[in-house]
Write a protein that holds these residues in place. Structure first.
Motif, PDB file in Angstrom:
ATOM      1  N   ILE A  34       8.011   9.294   0.542  1.00  0.00           N
ATOM      2  CA  ILE A  34       6.593   9.474   0.842  1.00  0.00           C
ATOM      3  C   ILE A  34       6.464   9.709   2.344  1.00  0.00           C
ATOM      4  O   ILE A  34       6.931   8.901   3.148  1.00  0.00           O
ATOM      5  CB  ILE A  34       5.756   8.253   0.423  1.00  0.00           C
ATOM      6  CG1 ILE A  34       5.843   8.043  -1.094  1.00  0.00           C
ATOM      7  CG2 ILE A  34       4.297   8.412   0.863  1.00  0.00           C
ATOM      8  CD1 ILE A  34       5.117   6.797  -1.582  1.00  0.00           C
ATOM      9  N   TYR A  35       5.852  10.825   2.709  1.00  0.00           N
ATOM     10  CA  TYR A  35       5.665  11.177   4.113  1.00  0.00           C
ATOM     11  C   TYR A  35       4.161  11.223   4.373  1.00  0.00           C
ATOM     12  O   TYR A  35       3.457  12.076   3.832  1.00  0.00           O
ATOM     13  CB  TYR A  35       6.309  12.523   4.416  1.00  0.00           C
ATOM     14  CG  TYR A  35       6.345  12.874   5.887  1.00  0.00           C
ATOM     15  CD1 TYR A  35       7.441  12.547   6.671  1.00  0.00           C
ATOM     16  CD2 TYR A  35       5.271  13.532   6.488  1.00  0.00           C
ATOM     17  CE1 TYR A  35       7.474  12.862   8.024  1.00  0.00           C
ATOM     18  CE2 TYR A  35       5.296  13.860   7.830  1.00  0.00           C
ATOM     19  CZ  TYR A  35       6.406  13.518   8.600  1.00  0.00           C
ATOM     20  OH  TYR A  35       6.418  13.829   9.943  1.00  0.00           O
ATOM     21  N   ILE A  36       3.667  10.283   5.183  1.00  0.00           N
ATOM     22  CA  ILE A  36       2.242  10.174   5.471  1.00  0.00           C
ATOM     23  C   ILE A  36       1.981  10.746   6.868  1.00  0.00           C
ATOM     24  O   ILE A  36       2.548  10.274   7.856  1.00  0.00           O
ATOM     25  CB  ILE A  36       1.763   8.710   5.400  1.00  0.00           C
ATOM     26  CG1 ILE A  36       2.118   8.094   4.034  1.00  0.00           C
ATOM     27  CG2 ILE A  36       0.257   8.618   5.656  1.00  0.00           C
ATOM     28  CD1 ILE A  36       1.825   6.610   3.936  1.00  0.00           C
ATOM     29  N   LEU A  37       1.127  11.753   6.919  1.00  0.00           N
ATOM     30  CA  LEU A  37       0.827  12.439   8.177  1.00  0.00           C
ATOM     31  C   LEU A  37      -0.651  12.272   8.495  1.00  0.00           C
ATOM     32  O   LEU A  37      -1.514  12.854   7.841  1.00  0.00           O
ATOM     33  CB  LEU A  37       1.170  13.923   8.056  1.00  0.00           C
ATOM     34  CG  LEU A  37       0.974  14.777   9.305  1.00  0.00           C
ATOM     35  CD1 LEU A  37       1.947  14.359  10.408  1.00  0.00           C
ATOM     36  CD2 LEU A  37       1.162  16.259   8.987  1.00  0.00           C
ATOM     37  N   ASN A 287      13.107   1.488  -4.141  1.00  0.00           N
ATOM     38  CA  ASN A 287      13.704   2.796  -4.342  1.00  0.00           C
ATOM     39  C   ASN A 287      12.872   3.913  -3.695  1.00  0.00           C
ATOM     40  O   ASN A 287      12.858   5.039  -4.158  1.00  0.00           O
ATOM     41  CB  ASN A 287      13.860   3.092  -5.842  1.00  0.00           C
ATOM     42  CG  ASN A 287      14.776   4.270  -6.091  1.00  0.00           C
ATOM     43  OD1 ASN A 287      15.830   4.344  -5.484  1.00  0.00           O
ATOM     44  ND2 ASN A 287      14.369   5.173  -6.954  1.00  0.00           N
ATOM     45  N   THR A 288      12.163   3.568  -2.622  1.00  0.00           N
ATOM     46  CA  THR A 288      11.309   4.538  -1.938  1.00  0.00           C
ATOM     47  C   THR A 288      11.437   4.346  -0.435  1.00  0.00           C
ATOM     48  O   THR A 288      11.530   3.215   0.051  1.00  0.00           O
ATOM     49  CB  THR A 288       9.831   4.354  -2.356  1.00  0.00           C
ATOM     50  OG1 THR A 288       9.727   4.510  -3.773  1.00  0.00           O
ATOM     51  CG2 THR A 288       8.947   5.387  -1.685  1.00  0.00           C
ATOM     52  N   ILE A 289      11.444   5.442   0.294  1.00  0.00           N
ATOM     53  CA  ILE A 289      11.376   5.393   1.747  1.00  0.00           C
ATOM     54  C   ILE A 289      10.062   6.036   2.170  1.00  0.00           C
ATOM     55  O   ILE A 289       9.672   7.081   1.637  1.00  0.00           O
ATOM     56  CB  ILE A 289      12.593   6.087   2.403  1.00  0.00           C
ATOM     57  CG1 ILE A 289      12.576   5.892   3.923  1.00  0.00           C
ATOM     58  CG2 ILE A 289      12.687   7.554   2.036  1.00  0.00           C
ATOM     59  CD1 ILE A 289      13.902   6.266   4.595  1.00  0.00           C
ATOM     60  N   VAL A 333       9.074   3.900   9.858  1.00  0.00           N
ATOM     61  CA  VAL A 333       9.875   4.177   8.666  1.00  0.00           C
ATOM     62  C   VAL A 333      10.117   2.864   7.939  1.00  0.00           C
ATOM     63  O   VAL A 333      10.561   1.885   8.545  1.00  0.00           O
ATOM     64  CB  VAL A 333      11.212   4.850   9.026  1.00  0.00           C
ATOM     65  CG1 VAL A 333      11.979   5.214   7.752  1.00  0.00           C
ATOM     66  CG2 VAL A 333      10.992   6.085   9.890  1.00  0.00           C
ATOM     67  N   TRP A 334       9.826   2.859   6.657  1.00  0.00           N
ATOM     68  CA  TRP A 334       9.878   1.634   5.848  1.00  0.00           C
ATOM     69  C   TRP A 334      10.677   1.873   4.571  1.00  0.00           C
ATOM     70  O   TRP A 334      10.422   2.844   3.853  1.00  0.00           O
ATOM     71  CB  TRP A 334       8.455   1.208   5.500  1.00  0.00           C
ATOM     72  CG  TRP A 334       8.297   0.000   4.613  1.00  0.00           C
ATOM     73  CD1 TRP A 334       8.129  -1.297   5.010  1.00  0.00           C
ATOM     74  CD2 TRP A 334       8.236  -0.011   3.178  1.00  0.00           C
ATOM     75  NE1 TRP A 334       7.980  -2.119   3.910  1.00  0.00           N
ATOM     76  CE2 TRP A 334       8.037  -1.342   2.776  1.00  0.00           C
ATOM     77  CE3 TRP A 334       8.335   0.986   2.204  1.00  0.00           C
ATOM     78  CZ2 TRP A 334       7.931  -1.719   1.435  1.00  0.00           C
ATOM     79  CZ3 TRP A 334       8.240   0.629   0.860  1.00  0.00           C
ATOM     80  CH2 TRP A 334       8.029  -0.716   0.493  1.00  0.00           C
TER      81      TRP A 334
END
Length: 468
Positions: A34-37, A287-289, A333-334
């Motif tokens: 997931i990339y939050i911008l 299971n998510t970055i 980053v998590w």
């Protein structure tokens, strides 16, 4: 570093994880991304980056549970070229889109249909892909609208100019225009940011049993400064001395800009908290970055007041500047069991590094070499991280600007097409982070070295040039 059985890792990533227990292929699953911008969120707008006024508890918790980067850079200092850099793994000396160019009646200049993108990278590894929010990289029906660039699902604004309005006439769901009729008495009641966020949550829920890549390109806190006067707004409603102003055509016509801006950042923070909670609810957190960043520095548009909130933090400059405040952005980053909790990294990285980083993470093979370097080792707190020789930016408004950073030295060429230009500014970021002391006259040999690098860093563009 402990890696759970649910994590799939590529052979290249596995080689980095010294001491990790090997897992059988049939026990492993791909990692979701997931990339939050955020849009125009400044380096200093979050509590974990020093903000003292605006409340951002969820992002602060994300930073405490993950890694905070202090030297991450956007692709450019305005939206479209910054997003093009992110999407293609190229800096603005090589991207097709190097500025904000609108295409009437709606949308921005398109990229070539064969352009390789982050979404195409994930499709090559059988991920389901979605983008929710603002696009701005190809007008409706063009060869670079989201669905043509590798995204299975798109919901939001195709056009970044129309994204200034939070109560819009319409949004896009893939190729379908979703219209919002206006009530003659109350205006439009549909707050787009909330609707886009709900679509993003639905995408995560709907794809919980298969690998997915979700880009959440939220428009907050970009102008216009406007949001529902709900419980989040009421936190700040009477907190500041300010002038109320009217904006004809908006659903809430009278706004307190400082209260509204603070509430928009807190609303964005709430969205992030809900994403994290949903991952845990669906059993996806292991299971998510998740990446969180911003497309450029803070703005002054629509009533925003970056000076009041110190939105640029310890940096100088705002959106449209190539000073640090215009291009250095937050990055958190998590990922439990991958990313060390509470870690802070000073590694220097940029948007064009995301392409090789995500390729290494997923085991994808890139069809060509871009400008980026994978910073996955830095994310995993390893000591074999490769560094850039230099970073380069160019900007095609306000008479044209270029910047290059090599080690701690930063050269900016200003006023390229101005009558009295161009002129050069040289700063040592190690002891002059605020870029107050121009050393160009003191370091002629270094200036010449950086000018040569700057001139060779780019290719000519027939559309974006610096001609006077």
């Amino acid at each position: 570093m402990k890696i759970t059985k649910s994590i799939w890792i590529s052979s290249s990533l596995a080689s980095l994880l010294v001491g990790c227990k090997e897992q059988k292929a049939d026990q492993q699953l791909p990692v979701n991304v997931i990339y939050i911008l955020a849009d125009d969120l400044g380096y200093g707008d979050l509590g974990c980056y020093g903000q003292k006024i605006i409340q951002t508890p969820h992002l602060d918790r994300m930073a405490s549970e993950g890694m905070l980067f202090t030297q991450h850079y956007a692709g450019c200092t305005v939206s479209a070229p910054s997003r093009a850099s992110l999407m293609t793994g190229l800096h603005t000396g090589h991207t097709q889109i190097r500025g904000n160019k609108g295409v009437p009646p709606e949308g921005q200049m398109a990229m070539d249909g064969n352009t390789y993108t982050l979404a195409k990278l994930f499709k090559s590894k059988d991920y389901t892909t979605g983008v929710f929010g603002k696009w701005g990289l190809g007008y409706p029906g063009s060869e670079s609208e989201p669905n043509a660039m590798g995204f299975d699902e798109f919901y939001g604004y195709n056009c970044q100019s129309r994204a200034h309005n939070y109560y819009p006439e319409h949004l896009w769901h893939n190729h379908e225009k979703i219209e919002f009729p206006e009530n003659k008495d109350t205006g439009r009641k549909t707050y787009s940011a909330d609707l886009i966020h709900q679509q993003a949550l639905d995408f995560i829920r709907g794809n919980k049993d298969k690998p997915f890549f979700a880009m959440l390109t939220y428009t907050l806190p970009h102008a216009e400064i406007n949001l529902p006067h709900d419980s989040i707004y009421r936190i700040y409603e009477n907190s500041f001395e300010e002038t109320i102003y009217d904006r004809p055509g908006s659903y809430f016509r009278s706004e307190k800009p400082r209260a509204s801006f603070a509430a928009m950042v807190s609303r964005l923070d709430k969205y992030v908290g809900e994403i994290m909670d949903e991952l845990k609810r669906q059993g996806l957190d292991k299971n998510t970055i998740v990446f969180f960043t911003s497309d450029n520095g803070p703005h002054r548009e629509g009533g925003a007041d970056p000076d009041f909130f110190n939105s640029y933090g310890p940096l100088k400059g705002i959106k449209r500047d190539l000073y640090e405040g215009g291009i250095r952005v937050p990055l958190i980053v998590w990922s439990p069991d991958r990313v060390k909790a509470g870690a802070i990294s000073d590694h220097t990285s940029a948007f064009w590094d995301m392409m090789p980083t995500l390729a290494e993470l997923t085991g994808a093979t890139l069809p060509e070499t871009g400008d980026g370097i994978s910073f996955l080792p830095a994310i995993l707190s390893q000591n074999n991280q490769q560094n850039h020789d230099y970073l380069y930016w160019e900007f095609h408004e306000q008479d044209g600007r270029q910047a290059i950073r090599k080690s701690n030295w930063k050269l900016i060429r200003q006023g390229i097409s101005a009558e009295n230009g161009p002129w050069l500014e040289l700063y040592n970021l190690e002891n002059d982070l605020h870029e107050d002391h121009n050393l160009a006259e003191n370091e002629p040999e270094l200036v010449q070295e950086l000018v040569t690098l700057m001139d060779n860093a780019r290719t000519e563009s027939p559309i974006f040039n610096f001609a006077k």
